[in-house]
Design a protein around this motif. Structure first.
Motif, PDB file in Angstrom:
ATOM      1  N   VAL A 180      49.756  -2.789  18.798  1.00 52.70           N
ATOM      2  CA  VAL A 180      50.920  -3.170  19.701  1.00 52.70           C
ATOM      3  C   VAL A 180      50.960  -4.562  19.365  1.00 52.70           C
ATOM      4  O   VAL A 180      50.026  -5.386  18.875  1.00 52.70           O
ATOM      5  N   SER A 181      52.121  -5.301  19.673  1.00 53.28           N
ATOM      6  CA  SER A 181      52.288  -6.794  19.771  1.00 53.28           C
ATOM      7  C   SER A 181      52.366  -7.467  21.089  1.00 53.28           C
ATOM      8  O   SER A 181      52.620  -8.729  20.974  1.00 53.28           O
ATOM      9  N   VAL A 182      52.412  -6.734  22.031  1.00 54.57           N
ATOM     10  CA  VAL A 182      52.511  -7.505  23.491  1.00 54.57           C
ATOM     11  C   VAL A 182      51.227  -7.121  24.351  1.00 54.57           C
ATOM     12  O   VAL A 182      50.940  -5.959  24.400  1.00 54.57           O
ATOM     13  N   GLY A 183      50.860  -8.036  24.970  1.00 53.37           N
ATOM     14  CA  GLY A 183      49.765  -8.115  25.745  1.00 53.37           C
ATOM     15  C   GLY A 183      49.933  -9.093  27.088  1.00 53.37           C
ATOM     16  O   GLY A 183      50.806  -9.508  27.129  1.00 53.37           O
ATOM     17  N   ARG A 184      48.725  -9.015  27.730  1.00 51.07           N
ATOM     18  CA  ARG A 184      48.763 -10.139  28.837  1.00 51.07           C
ATOM     19  C   ARG A 184      47.569 -10.972  29.132  1.00 51.07           C
ATOM     20  O   ARG A 184      46.561 -10.388  28.601  1.00 51.07           O
ATOM     21  N   ILE A 185      47.858 -12.183  29.316  1.00 52.94           N
ATOM     22  CA  ILE A 185      46.712 -13.049  29.449  1.00 52.94           C
ATOM     23  C   ILE A 185      46.484 -13.185  30.786  1.00 52.94           C
ATOM     24  O   ILE A 185      47.331 -13.531  31.656  1.00 52.94           O
ATOM     25  N   VAL A 186      45.373 -13.281  31.459  1.00 50.30           N
ATOM     26  CA  VAL A 186      45.011 -13.598  32.772  1.00 50.30           C
ATOM     27  C   VAL A 186      44.088 -14.739  32.743  1.00 50.30           C
ATOM     28  O   VAL A 186      43.165 -14.892  32.101  1.00 50.30           O
ATOM     29  N   TYR A 187      44.892 -15.714  33.608  1.00 53.85           N
ATOM     30  CA  TYR A 187      44.128 -16.919  33.604  1.00 53.85           C
ATOM     31  C   TYR A 187      44.276 -17.577  34.958  1.00 53.85           C
ATOM     32  O   TYR A 187      44.618 -16.844  36.042  1.00 53.85           O
ATOM     33  N   THR A 188      43.551 -18.560  35.307  1.00 58.09           N
ATOM     34  CA  THR A 188      43.756 -19.456  36.701  1.00 58.09           C
ATOM     35  C   THR A 188      44.997 -20.524  36.499  1.00 58.09           C
ATOM     36  O   THR A 188      44.937 -21.388  35.780  1.00 58.09           O
ATOM     37  N   ARG A 189      45.714 -20.229  37.648  1.00 54.54           N
ATOM     38  CA  ARG A 189      46.670 -21.317  38.044  1.00 54.54           C
ATOM     39  C   ARG A 189      46.726 -21.779  39.282  1.00 54.54           C
ATOM     40  O   ARG A 189      46.909 -21.097  40.426  1.00 54.54           O
ATOM     41  N   GLN A 190      46.372 -22.978  39.462  1.00 57.46           N
ATOM     42  CA  GLN A 190      46.028 -23.638  40.941  1.00 57.46           C
ATOM     43  C   GLN A 190      45.331 -22.619  41.864  1.00 57.46           C
ATOM     44  O   GLN A 190      45.488 -22.223  42.968  1.00 57.46           O
ATOM     45  N   ALA A 191      44.108 -22.606  41.090  1.00 56.06           N
ATOM     46  CA  ALA A 191      42.974 -21.915  41.724  1.00 56.06           C
ATOM     47  C   ALA A 191      43.369 -20.303  41.910  1.00 56.06           C
ATOM     48  O   ALA A 191      42.347 -19.814  42.734  1.00 56.06           O
ATOM     49  N   LEU A 192      44.423 -19.803  41.469  1.00 58.68           N
ATOM     50  CA  LEU A 192      44.663 -18.381  41.752  1.00 58.68           C
ATOM     51  C   LEU A 192      44.766 -17.779  40.561  1.00 58.68           C
ATOM     52  O   LEU A 192      45.230 -18.124  39.427  1.00 58.68           O
ATOM     53  N   PRO A 193      44.547 -16.477  40.404  1.00 58.34           N
ATOM     54  CA  PRO A 193      44.808 -15.770  39.271  1.00 58.34           C
ATOM     55  C   PRO A 193      46.185 -15.625  38.795  1.00 58.34           C
ATOM     56  O   PRO A 193      47.321 -15.503  39.903  1.00 58.34           O
ATOM     57  N   ALA A 194      46.691 -15.478  37.619  1.00 59.61           N
ATOM     58  CA  ALA A 194      47.743 -15.614  36.968  1.00 59.61           C
ATOM     59  C   ALA A 194      47.901 -14.685  35.891  1.00 59.61           C
ATOM     60  O   ALA A 194      47.096 -14.667  35.155  1.00 59.61           O
ATOM     61  N   VAL A 195      49.083 -13.788  35.512  1.00 62.26           N
ATOM     62  CA  VAL A 195      48.946 -13.067  34.554  1.00 62.26           C
ATOM     63  C   VAL A 195      50.415 -13.430  33.742  1.00 62.26           C
ATOM     64  O   VAL A 195      51.514 -13.317  34.524  1.00 62.26           O
ATOM     65  N   LEU A 196      50.388 -13.437  32.573  1.00 59.79           N
ATOM     66  CA  LEU A 196      51.480 -13.561  31.671  1.00 59.79           C
ATOM     67  C   LEU A 196      51.637 -12.767  30.350  1.00 59.79           C
ATOM     68  O   LEU A 196      50.432 -12.640  29.783  1.00 59.79           O
ATOM     69  N   PRO A 197      52.540 -12.231  30.433  1.00 60.36           N
ATOM     70  CA  PRO A 197      52.795 -11.249  29.080  1.00 60.36           C
ATOM     71  C   PRO A 197      53.111 -12.111  27.853  1.00 60.36           C
ATOM     72  O   PRO A 197      53.881 -13.164  28.058  1.00 60.36           O
ATOM     73  N   VAL A 198      52.532 -11.787  26.918  1.00 63.10           N
ATOM     74  CA  VAL A 198      52.559 -12.611  25.686  1.00 63.10           C
ATOM     75  C   VAL A 198      52.743 -11.503  24.227  1.00 63.10           C
ATOM     76  O   VAL A 198      52.135 -10.372  24.525  1.00 63.10           O
ATOM     77  N   ASN A 199      53.423 -12.238  23.232  1.00 62.55           N
ATOM     78  CA  ASN A 199      53.072 -11.422  22.159  1.00 62.55           C
ATOM     79  C   ASN A 199      52.301 -12.094  21.364  1.00 62.55           C
ATOM     80  O   ASN A 199      51.630 -13.172  21.451  1.00 62.55           O
ATOM     81  N   PHE A 200      51.414 -11.254  20.723  1.00 65.73           N
ATOM     82  CA  PHE A 200      50.204 -11.923  19.943  1.00 65.73           C
ATOM     83  C   PHE A 200      50.025 -11.055  18.653  1.00 65.73           C
ATOM     84  O   PHE A 200      50.635  -9.974  18.142  1.00 65.73           O
ATOM     85  N   CYS A 201      48.990 -11.422  17.961  1.00 65.61           N
ATOM     86  CA  CYS A 201      48.360 -10.576  16.812  1.00 65.61           C
ATOM     87  C   CYS A 201      46.842 -10.806  16.798  1.00 65.61           C
ATOM     88  O   CYS A 201      46.496 -11.795  17.293  1.00 65.61           O
ATOM     89  N   LEU A 202      46.253  -9.929  16.002  1.00 68.59           N
ATOM     90  CA  LEU A 202      44.674 -10.295  15.771  1.00 68.59           C
ATOM     91  C   LEU A 202      44.701 -10.897  14.570  1.00 68.59           C
ATOM     92  O   LEU A 202      45.313 -10.517  13.609  1.00 68.59           O
ATOM     93  N   ASP A 203      43.844 -11.883  14.268  1.00 70.08           N
ATOM     94  CA  ASP A 203      43.800 -12.556  13.215  1.00 70.08           C
ATOM     95  C   ASP A 203      42.682 -12.161  12.296  1.00 70.08           C
ATOM     96  O   ASP A 203      42.046 -11.053  12.572  1.00 70.08           O
ATOM     97  N   ARG A 204      42.578 -12.494  11.226  1.00 72.68           N
ATOM     98  CA  ARG A 204      41.537 -11.889  10.256  1.00 72.68           C
ATOM     99  C   ARG A 204      40.224 -11.675  10.698  1.00 72.68           C
ATOM    100  O   ARG A 204      39.307 -10.881  10.274  1.00 72.68           O
ATOM    101  N   ASP A 205      39.801 -12.486  11.527  1.00 73.87           N
ATOM    102  CA  ASP A 205      38.445 -12.671  12.227  1.00 73.87           C
ATOM    103  C   ASP A 205      38.253 -11.935  13.450  1.00 73.87           C
ATOM    104  O   ASP A 205      37.175 -11.718  14.049  1.00 73.87           O
ATOM    105  N   GLY A 206      39.472 -11.521  13.969  1.00 72.01           N
ATOM    106  CA  GLY A 206      39.194 -10.373  15.006  1.00 72.01           C
ATOM    107  C   GLY A 206      39.788 -11.075  16.258  1.00 72.01           C
ATOM    108  O   GLY A 206      39.754 -10.483  17.209  1.00 72.01           O
ATOM    109  N   THR A 207      40.040 -12.264  16.308  1.00 72.30           N
ATOM    110  CA  THR A 207      40.247 -13.204  17.484  1.00 72.30           C
ATOM    111  C   THR A 207      41.607 -13.017  17.778  1.00 72.30           C
ATOM    112  O   THR A 207      42.569 -12.419  16.731  1.00 72.30           O
TER     113      THR A 207
END
Length: 146
Positions: free
Chosen positions: A22-49
Motif C-alpha cells: 500500500v502507499s497511503v497510511g496515517r501518522i499519529v502525532y501530538t499537535r497542541q498537546a492533543l492527538p492528531a492524525v494525518l493521512p500521508v503517502n509513504f514508502c518503506l526504505d531499504r532498511d525498513g523505515t
C-alpha cells in the motif's frame, strides 16, 4: 486477545510485507498537546523505515521531527469483511544528509501535493504490531463458517 475473535496477530515480517503493498497510511502525532492524525503517502526504505515526503514548511515536518509517532496503514475489503492493519511506533527524524536526500528524491515516495521545498521524514519501526481479520461476518451477521 481471544483465539476465536476472528483476528490473527501478524509478526514483524508479515507486517513489513503488507506495508509494501500500500502507499497511503496515517501518522499519529501530538499537535497542541492533543492527538492528531494525518493521512500521508509513504514508502518503506531499504532498511525498513517508513519514509514520508512533505513540505519543509509544513506543520507535520516541524511537529514530528525528533518525536515518537505512530504510523498506521491498512487495507480493507468491506464486501468480504476482511482486511489487515499494521501499526509502527518509533521516532521520526528529518533526513538532513544531502546524499541521502538525493537518493530519496530518486527512490522515495512522490509527493501528492508538491511544494517548492520538500523534506523527507524517516520513521523508525521500533515497535510493530499487526493483525488480520479472517473469517468476517456476512451482511446478515452470521459467521461464514456457521
Amino acid at each position: 486477545m481471544y483465539a476465536n475473535d476472528g483476528f490473527r496477530e501478524l509478526d514483524r515480517w508479515e507486517c513489513r510485507a503488507l506495508l509494501v503493498t500500500v502507499s497511503v497510511g496515517r501518522i499519529v502525532y501530538t499537535r497542541q498537546a492533543l492527538p492528531a492524525v494525518l493521512p500521508v503517502n509513504f514508502c518503506l526504505d531499504r532498511d525498513g523505515t517508513v519514509v514520508v515526503r512533505t513540505s519543509v514548511s509544513s506543520e507535520l515536518a516541524s511537529a514530528i521531527d525528533g518525536a515518537v509517532v505512530a504510523f498506521e496503514a491498512d487495507e480493507v475489503a468491506a464486501a468480504a469483511h476482511s482486511g489487515w492493519s499494521v501499526v509502527a511506533l518509533g521516532p521520526a527524524t528529518l533526513v538532513t544528509d544531502p546524499v541521502e536526500h538525493a537518493r530519496l528524491l530518486r527512490t522515495g515516495p512522490r509527493s501528492w501535493a508538491p511544494a517548492p521545498w520538500e523534506v523527507f521524514v524517516r520513521i523508525a519501526q521500533e515497535l510493530v504490531t499487526g493483525r488480520r481479520l479472517v473469517g468476517g461476518r456476512t451482511l446478515d451477521g452470521v459467521h461464514p463458517s456457521s
